[in-house]
Design an enzyme around this catalytic site. Structure first.
Site, PDB file in Angstrom:
ATOM      1  N   GLU A  54       0.826  -1.205   0.000  1.00  0.00           N
ATOM      2  CA  GLU A  54       0.000   0.000   0.000  1.00  0.00           C
ATOM      3  C   GLU A  54       0.863   1.259   0.000  1.00  0.00           C
ATOM      4  O   GLU A  54       0.595   2.216  -0.725  1.00  0.00           O
ATOM      5  CB  GLU A  54      -0.918   0.011   1.234  1.00  0.00           C
ATOM      6  N   LEU A 314      13.974 -40.417   4.807  1.00  0.00           N
ATOM      7  CA  LEU A 314      13.521 -39.212   5.495  1.00  0.00           C
ATOM      8  C   LEU A 314      12.230 -38.679   4.875  1.00  0.00           C
ATOM      9  O   LEU A 314      11.336 -38.215   5.589  1.00  0.00           O
ATOM     10  CB  LEU A 314      14.614 -38.141   5.454  1.00  0.00           C
TER      11      LEU A 314
END
Length: 379
Positions: A54, A314
């Site tokens: 903004e 993993l």
């Protein structure tokens, strides 16, 4: 819903996407300022610590010799109401005379979470929204997850052959996919706050785990910005087996070595040799690093999106523990055979034990196929 609201919000979303690789740990936000049915200012959040979307849009208006008084602001995320490194955007919009704010989604940050909208409405500014909320949420899956659940958005990236294999039996895996797929992976890394791998993968492949400007496939300035801030490279190494000469130590960016080993001479030697290294003693879960704890730890360090790049063991641990929000698989048109390694280590023994997935998309990347899937938690 007015057509122009959708058009200008779509433009704000495209602006927000310009910060895809650079805003972390902040959200990606875009803003369009419109007056008399004419765009008078554009802005997006570029880097943490710099102006918000903004504020940048208001500055753009001023630089063009225009006035924001009476304008409508289209912003993908509720204007912030708290003071951090920059001032509150809701106050900046009010001070500039903006009369209407059209927002895409409410800010999930507990420090904001509706307060910016309430401030604007109390000051007499018309507030409209949410508009294109799903598309605006898609800009910031990690920021939303971290704000609402104190966890990052976790992706696993894997490459496999047509028969679902990721490496030969001896661990050889370079290269399953084509350069086009590896370029796409570079962009995945660039949007991630952290890359997680296991020590076995590092020992086997000796990767750098970095974002490389020349391999991103982006235009000059965008590529430079994307490679400036390297993701945190996180290595899971329970017994401190990581070689001192690992290639990742020769590359830019921090390294976090997560271990179960107590402070010892090996740890001190590694720290002395590599100033970018941090060693973190993990919470233990049945003689393994507690992955839930690790993800919460990364979230506490401001990590929005985490990319898991590792082997079948993993990757399977992340999947079995319900920690993967998204799975990205690059499938190469080749066969590696039955002796090669599987994509996930999942010791399933019956069809009823399967893990269902939603397939979000299948697209071609060079000669390979990119599959984006999500675990079906209700399946």
């Amino acid at each position: 819903m007015k057509v122009q609201h959708l058009e200008y919000m779509a433009q704000a979303i495209r602006l927000a996407e310009k910060g895809l690789y650079t805003t972390m740990p902040n959200p990606r936000v875009g803003c369009v300022l419109v007056k008399n049915e004419r765009v008078i200012g554009l802005g997006w959040h570029q880097c943490a610590g710099d102006g918000h979307a903004e504020v940048n849009a208001l500055a753009n208006v001023e630089s063009l010799g225009e006035s924001s008084s009476g304008a409508t602001a289209y912003v993908t995320l509720e204007p912030c109401s708290h003071r951090g490194k920059t001032g509150p955007c809701c106050e900046a919009l009010l001070a500039a005379g903006v009369k209407t704010v059209v927002y895409g989604m409410e800010d999930p940050n507990p420090e904001v979470s509706g307060r910016g909208l309430e401030f604007l409405e109390a000051a007499g500014v018309e507030v409209i929204g949410p508009v294109m909320e799903d598309a605006c949420r898609d800009l910031n899956p990690g920021f939303i997850r971290r704000m609402q659940g104190a966890m990052p958005f976790v992706r696993a990236k894997l490459a496999m052959s047509l028969d679902g294999r990721t490496a030969m039996a001896n661990g050889e895996s370079k290269w399953i996919t084509t350069p086009a797929a590896r370029e796409d992976v570079q962009r995945l890394r660039a949007r991630s706050c952290a890359i997680v791998s296991g020590v076995d993968s590092v020992v086997q492949d000796n990767p750098s785990m970095t974002v490389r400007e020349a391999e991103l496939g982006l235009d000059g300035p965008e590529a430079v910005l994307a490679a400036v801030k390297q993701p945190l490279r996180v290595i899971l190494d329970s017994t401190l087996r990581l070689p001192e000469s690992a290639l990742l130590f020769d590359q830019p960016g921090p390294v976090l070595l997560v271990t179960l080993a107590a402070d010892n001479d090996r740890a001190q030697a590694l720290l002395a040799m590599h100033p970018q290294l941090e060693i973190l003693v993990a919470k233990e879960r049945i003689e393994q690093i507690d992955l839930h704890w690790l993800m919460r730890e990364l979230a506490s360090r401001g990590c929005n999106e985490v990319l898991v790049e590792t082997g079948a063991s993993l990757a399977g641990s992340f999947l079995r523990r319900g920690l993967l929000d998204e799975i990205i698989i690059y499938m190469a048109p080749k066969l590696l055979g039955s002796k090669a390694r599987p994509i996930f280590e999942l010791p399933l023994e019956s069809m009823s034990a399967h893990l269902p997935l939603f397939i979000d998309s299948i697209t071609s990347v060079g000669r390979d196929w990119k599959i984006i899937a999500r675990p079906d938690i209700d399946g």
